[in-house]
Scaffold this motif. Structure first.
Motif, mmCIF file in Angstrom:
data_model
loop_
_atom_site.group_PDB
_atom_site.id
_atom_site.type_symbol
_atom_site.label_atom_id
_atom_site.label_comp_id
_atom_site.label_asym_id
_atom_site.label_seq_id
_atom_site.Cartn_x
_atom_site.Cartn_y
_atom_site.Cartn_z
ATOM 1 N N ALA A 180 -47.730 -7.262 42.547
ATOM 2 C CA ALA A 180 -46.476 -6.870 43.188
ATOM 3 C C ALA A 180 -45.466 -6.484 42.128
ATOM 4 O O ALA A 180 -45.527 -6.935 40.979
ATOM 5 C CB ALA A 180 -45.927 -8.014 44.042
ATOM 6 N N ALA A 181 -44.524 -5.640 42.535
ATOM 7 C CA ALA A 181 -43.428 -5.226 41.662
ATOM 8 C C ALA A 181 -42.266 -4.788 42.527
ATOM 9 O O ALA A 181 -42.431 -4.481 43.710
ATOM 10 C CB ALA A 181 -43.865 -4.075 40.748
ATOM 11 N N LEU A 187 -42.709 -7.557 37.393
ATOM 12 C CA LEU A 187 -44.111 -7.621 37.810
ATOM 13 C C LEU A 187 -44.555 -9.047 38.121
ATOM 14 O O LEU A 187 -44.187 -9.997 37.432
ATOM 15 C CB LEU A 187 -45.024 -7.057 36.722
ATOM 16 C CG LEU A 187 -44.793 -5.615 36.269
ATOM 17 C CD1 LEU A 187 -45.879 -5.206 35.277
ATOM 18 C CD2 LEU A 187 -44.755 -4.657 37.449
ATOM 19 N N VAL A 188 -45.392 -9.144 39.153
ATOM 20 C CA VAL A 188 -46.060 -10.393 39.512
ATOM 21 C C VAL A 188 -47.561 -10.118 39.516
ATOM 22 O O VAL A 188 -48.022 -9.145 40.124
ATOM 23 C CB VAL A 188 -45.619 -10.894 40.906
ATOM 24 C CG1 VAL A 188 -46.391 -12.159 41.274
ATOM 25 C CG2 VAL A 188 -44.125 -11.146 40.939
ATOM 26 N N ARG A 194 -53.952 -11.825 35.903
ATOM 27 C CA ARG A 194 -52.861 -11.703 34.930
ATOM 28 C C ARG A 194 -53.441 -11.407 33.543
ATOM 29 O O ARG A 194 -52.960 -10.538 32.837
ATOM 30 C CB ARG A 194 -52.045 -13.000 34.890
ATOM 31 C CG ARG A 194 -50.775 -12.875 34.065
ATOM 32 C CD ARG A 194 -50.042 -14.200 33.826
ATOM 33 N NE ARG A 194 -49.928 -15.042 35.003
ATOM 34 C CZ ARG A 194 -49.254 -16.190 35.008
ATOM 35 N NH1 ARG A 194 -48.644 -16.613 33.907
ATOM 36 N NH2 ARG A 194 -49.208 -16.926 36.103
ATOM 37 N N ASN A 195 -54.456 -12.174 33.150
ATOM 38 C CA ASN A 195 -55.183 -12.061 31.873
ATOM 39 C C ASN A 195 -54.406 -11.340 30.761
ATOM 40 O O ASN A 195 -53.369 -11.820 30.305
ATOM 41 C CB ASN A 195 -56.586 -11.475 32.094
ATOM 42 C CG ASN A 195 -56.628 -10.184 32.869
ATOM 43 O OD1 ASN A 195 -56.025 -9.183 32.485
ATOM 44 N ND2 ASN A 195 -57.354 -10.182 33.994
ATOM 45 N N LEU A 227 -43.594 -10.940 34.368
ATOM 46 C CA LEU A 227 -43.163 -10.009 33.329
ATOM 47 C C LEU A 227 -41.889 -9.307 33.794
ATOM 48 O O LEU A 227 -41.905 -8.610 34.812
ATOM 49 C CB LEU A 227 -44.252 -8.968 33.038
ATOM 50 C CG LEU A 227 -43.958 -8.069 31.832
ATOM 51 C CD1 LEU A 227 -44.208 -8.818 30.517
ATOM 52 C CD2 LEU A 227 -44.800 -6.802 31.870
ATOM 53 N N PRO A 228 -40.781 -9.484 33.073
ATOM 54 C CA PRO A 228 -39.541 -8.842 33.497
ATOM 55 C C PRO A 228 -39.579 -7.332 33.299
ATOM 56 O O PRO A 228 -40.295 -6.808 32.441
ATOM 57 C CB PRO A 228 -38.479 -9.489 32.596
ATOM 58 C CG PRO A 228 -39.227 -10.012 31.419
ATOM 59 C CD PRO A 228 -40.597 -10.363 31.910
ATOM 60 N N GLY A 229 -38.794 -6.646 34.104
ATOM 61 C CA GLY A 229 -38.810 -5.182 34.123
ATOM 62 C C GLY A 229 -38.388 -4.519 32.826
ATOM 63 O O GLY A 229 -38.637 -3.324 32.651
#
Length: 254
Positions: A180-181, A187-188, A194-195, A227-229
């Motif tokens: 998702a984003a 980001l999720v 995720r790796n 992860l932030p945008g």
């Protein structure tokens, strides 16, 4: 800033010949398969790829490999890809095999602005002393071998150990896949998918994310964002069919 790009073709259109790519995924789990297909269609060639492995013969990065588009790869293992092994041993592909944890840390360091670091992994082996075959000749001789790396002694918890210096990895572009984003590029990732994705995303100068679900800005719980945008430049929403097209590298049943 709205980072949504309407198609994977548009998202990878400016990736030139000779670019270095950090590509997320582990085996076939969490790979940016739609972006890889778009890059294949773009015709970009002479690529250097940094990824845990190189897909399989007919999927993921294996498609670029089969088409002769990859010049060099930094990876931790060959995996299930017979064409990878064939090209490497035939001298058609330069391969820098790197311990998996070291590869992860080299990417993390690159994304964090750290030029190099020291690790005990590889001390006393060819990883440190050099001589690992990077490229073979057509006659089986070693044409390019890994260089020796600096080794220093540090005292940790009162015990002296040797450590080998490893350089960070950065890339011109990063290709990743997220569950998702939002339009800002937050980001999720889902579970083990995720790796290497966050590490590759941070290491890329331009990061392109294909996403299974596009959420409204503000709807993602901040505590769930992996992860932030700030690390993401382009977001490509997938169609339901693209999001569901996930292959299994080795199916095991009881």
């Amino acid at each position: 800033m709205d980072k949504v790009v309407q198609s994977a073709v548009e998202a990878v259109a400016d990736i030139p010949d000779g670019a270095t790519l950090a590509v997320g995924g582990f085996g076939l789990c969490g790979i940016p398969s739609v972006l890889i297909h778009a890059l294949l269609d773009s015709g970009a060639t002479d690529l250097e790829v940094v990824s845990n492995n190189c897909g399989v013969d007919d999927w993921g990065l294996g498609l670029l490999l089969q088409a002769g588009r990859i010049r060099r790869i930094i990876a931790s293992y060959v995996g299930e890809n017979k064409e990878f092994a064939r090209q490497y041993l035939a001298g058609e592909l330069e391969v820098e095999l790197t311990p998996q944890g070291t590869l992860a840390e080299r990417l993390r360091a690159g994304g964090s602005g750290i030029a190099a670091f020291y690790t005990r992994t590889g001390v006393g082996t060819l990883v440190a002393s050099g001589g690992l075959p990077w490229r073979y000749g057509t006659d089986g001789s070693v044409v390019v071998a890994s260089p020796p790396k600096p080794v220093e002694t540090f005292t940790v918890r009162g015990v002296a150990h040797e450590f080998v210096r490893e350089q960070a990895i950065t890339a011109d572009y990063a290709l990743v896949r997220a569950a998702a984003a939002d339009r800002l590029g937050n980001l999720v990732f889902h579970a083990s998918a995720r790796n290497f994705n966050p590490l590759c995303a941070a290491a890329g100068a331009v990061t392109i994310a294909e996403v299974e679900t596009l959420a409204p800005v503000g709807s993602l719980d901040p505590d769930t964002i992996h992860l932030p945008g700030i690390f993401v430049d382009r977001v490509v929403p997938l169609t339901p069919a693209e999001a569901e097209d996930k292959r299994i590298e080795r199916r095991t049943v009881s």
